[in-house]
Enzyme design. Structure first.
Site, PDB file in Angstrom:
ATOM      1  N   ASN A  13      86.448 -83.614  11.611  1.00 29.89           N
ATOM      2  CA  ASN A  13      85.378 -84.305  12.342  1.00 29.89           C
ATOM      3  C   ASN A  13      86.050 -85.306  13.282  1.00 29.89           C
ATOM      4  OD1 ASN A  13      83.123 -85.629  13.243  1.00 29.89           O
ATOM      5  ND2 ASN A  13      82.701 -86.696  11.316  1.00 29.89           N
ATOM      6  N   LYS A  15      84.662 -87.019  15.449  1.00 27.02           N
ATOM      7  CA  LYS A  15      83.709 -88.088  15.806  1.00 27.02           C
ATOM      8  C   LYS A  15      83.730 -88.303  17.334  1.00 27.02           C
ATOM      9  CE  LYS A  15      84.760 -90.398  11.499  1.00 27.02           C
ATOM     10  NZ  LYS A  15      84.340 -91.466  10.631  1.00 27.02           N
ATOM     11  N   HIS A 100      75.421 -87.106   8.613  1.00 25.80           N
ATOM     12  CA  HIS A 100      76.593 -87.971   8.450  1.00 25.80           C
ATOM     13  C   HIS A 100      76.117 -89.415   8.317  1.00 25.80           C
ATOM     14  CE1 HIS A 100      80.364 -90.026   9.219  1.00 25.80           C
ATOM     15  NE2 HIS A 100      80.980 -88.879   8.983  1.00 25.80           N
ATOM     16  N   GLU A 102      77.190 -92.072   9.471  1.00 26.25           N
ATOM     17  CA  GLU A 102      77.150 -92.828  10.734  1.00 26.25           C
ATOM     18  C   GLU A 102      75.848 -92.547  11.477  1.00 26.25           C
ATOM     19  OE1 GLU A 102      80.977 -91.581  12.199  1.00 26.25           O
ATOM     20  OE2 GLU A 102      81.954 -92.807  10.673  1.00 26.25           O
ATOM     21  N   GLU A 170      80.273 -87.424   0.771  1.00 22.17           N
ATOM     22  CA  GLU A 170      81.036 -88.452   1.469  1.00 22.17           C
ATOM     23  C   GLU A 170      80.560 -89.833   1.023  1.00 22.17           C
ATOM     24  OE1 GLU A 170      83.015 -86.941   5.192  1.00 22.17           O
ATOM     25  OE2 GLU A 170      81.072 -87.655   5.846  1.00 22.17           O
ATOM     26  N   GLY A 176      86.753 -93.941   6.314  1.00 22.23           N
ATOM     27  CA  GLY A 176      87.578 -94.773   7.193  1.00 22.23           C
ATOM     28  C   GLY A 176      88.139 -96.035   6.555  1.00 22.23           C
ATOM     29  N   SER A 215      88.385 -90.725   3.706  1.00 21.83           N
ATOM     30  CA  SER A 215      89.792 -91.149   3.643  1.00 21.83           C
ATOM     31  C   SER A 215      90.736 -90.092   3.068  1.00 21.83           C
ATOM     32  CB  SER A 215      89.911 -92.450   2.842  1.00 21.83           C
ATOM     33  OG  SER A 215      89.273 -93.496   3.541  1.00 21.83           O
TER      34      SER A 215
END
Ligand code: PEP
Length: 254
Positions: A13, A15, A100, A102, A170, A176, A215
């Protein structure tokens, strides 16, 4: 793409990252090293929209697929700046990442909206990778299982099946941050997710593929991917470096 043909599925991904330079780094690396890759591992590369077609033309390998990172519902075609499932389909993309964290957090996407997008993608023959995961406060309150169950029931749609849908677990606190659950926790949570999917879709054996994301890097990928309950990984930051990403793909050789 028949998911059953692959022992693991590894998703990049990107992003809101990527460039022609990154695409060329991937291309040059693959040209030299693809021969050594395990062809039973499916690789799904999800660049930003403008790079989809160029990636399609540059990564012509039998186990490398493309994915988009979002789509817009085509309930109204007058939506300047948005991309529909039929446009994604037209670029010969096999996948789209939906749900996701985000998008859930920054763009306030609800389970209902995600479920509608899932339904529309599947109707347009685009496989979905649906992300679910608890945030830190939910984890601290020991609500992980409750949150995952709710997301499975509310973000998926009736046309999901193990043939067109992949789940990515996730944990939001892991994305991250360099922090990951323990191997035992990942195993327990993946087994739980598979159990809930079986109940929801009236299945007997664990059939849905469940990926881990958060991560993942070259150091922890081998332990994570060696778990039987983990059908692959979704990689963010580490996929922006083809050498590190290739290390993850070749986890069983390192
Ligand atoms: C992600 O964005 O889905 C992700 C897993 O990111 P990272 O690997 O950087 O934690």
């Amino acid at each position: 793409m028949n998911f059953k043909n692959y022992s693991k599925i590894i998703v990049a991904n990107w992003k809101m990252n990527g460039s022609f330079s990154l695409i060329n780094q991937y291309k040059n690396y693959l040209k030299k090293n693809y021969i050594k890759f395990n062809k039973k591992i499916a690789i799904v590369i999800c660049p930003p929209f403008p790079y989809l077609t160029i990636c399609k033309n540059k990564f012509k390998y039998k186990n490398i697929f493309l994915g988009a990172q979002n789509l817009s519902l085509s309930d109204n075609f007058s939506k300047t700046g948005e991309i529909s499932s039929s446009i994604i389909r037209d670029t010969q993309c096999n996948f789209v990442i939906l749900g996701h964290s985000e998008r859930r957090n920054l763009f306030k996407e609800s389970d209902k909206l995600i479920s509608n997008k899932v339904n529309e993608s599947l109707n347009n023959k685009i496989n979905v990778i649906i992300c679910i995961g608890e945030n830190l406060s939910e984890k601290r309150k020991s609500n992980t299982f409750k949150v995952l169950k709710k997301q499975i029931y509310k973000s998926l749609s009736n046309n999901c099946s193990p043939k067109n849908t992949i789940i990515a677990y996730e944990p939001v606190w892991s994305i991250g941050t360099g922090k990951t659950p323990t191997i035992e926790e990942i195993n327990k949570i993946h087994t739980y997710i598979k159990k809930i999917l079986n109940i929801k879709y009236h299945l007997k054996n664990y059939k849905f593929k469940v990926l881990y994301g958060g991560s993942v890097n070259k150091k922890n990928s081998k332990d994570i991917l060696s778990l039987k309950s983990v059908d692959g990984v979704l990689v963010g930051g580490a996929s922006l470096n083809i050498i590190e990403f290739a290390h993850i793909i070749n986890f069983n050789k390192n």
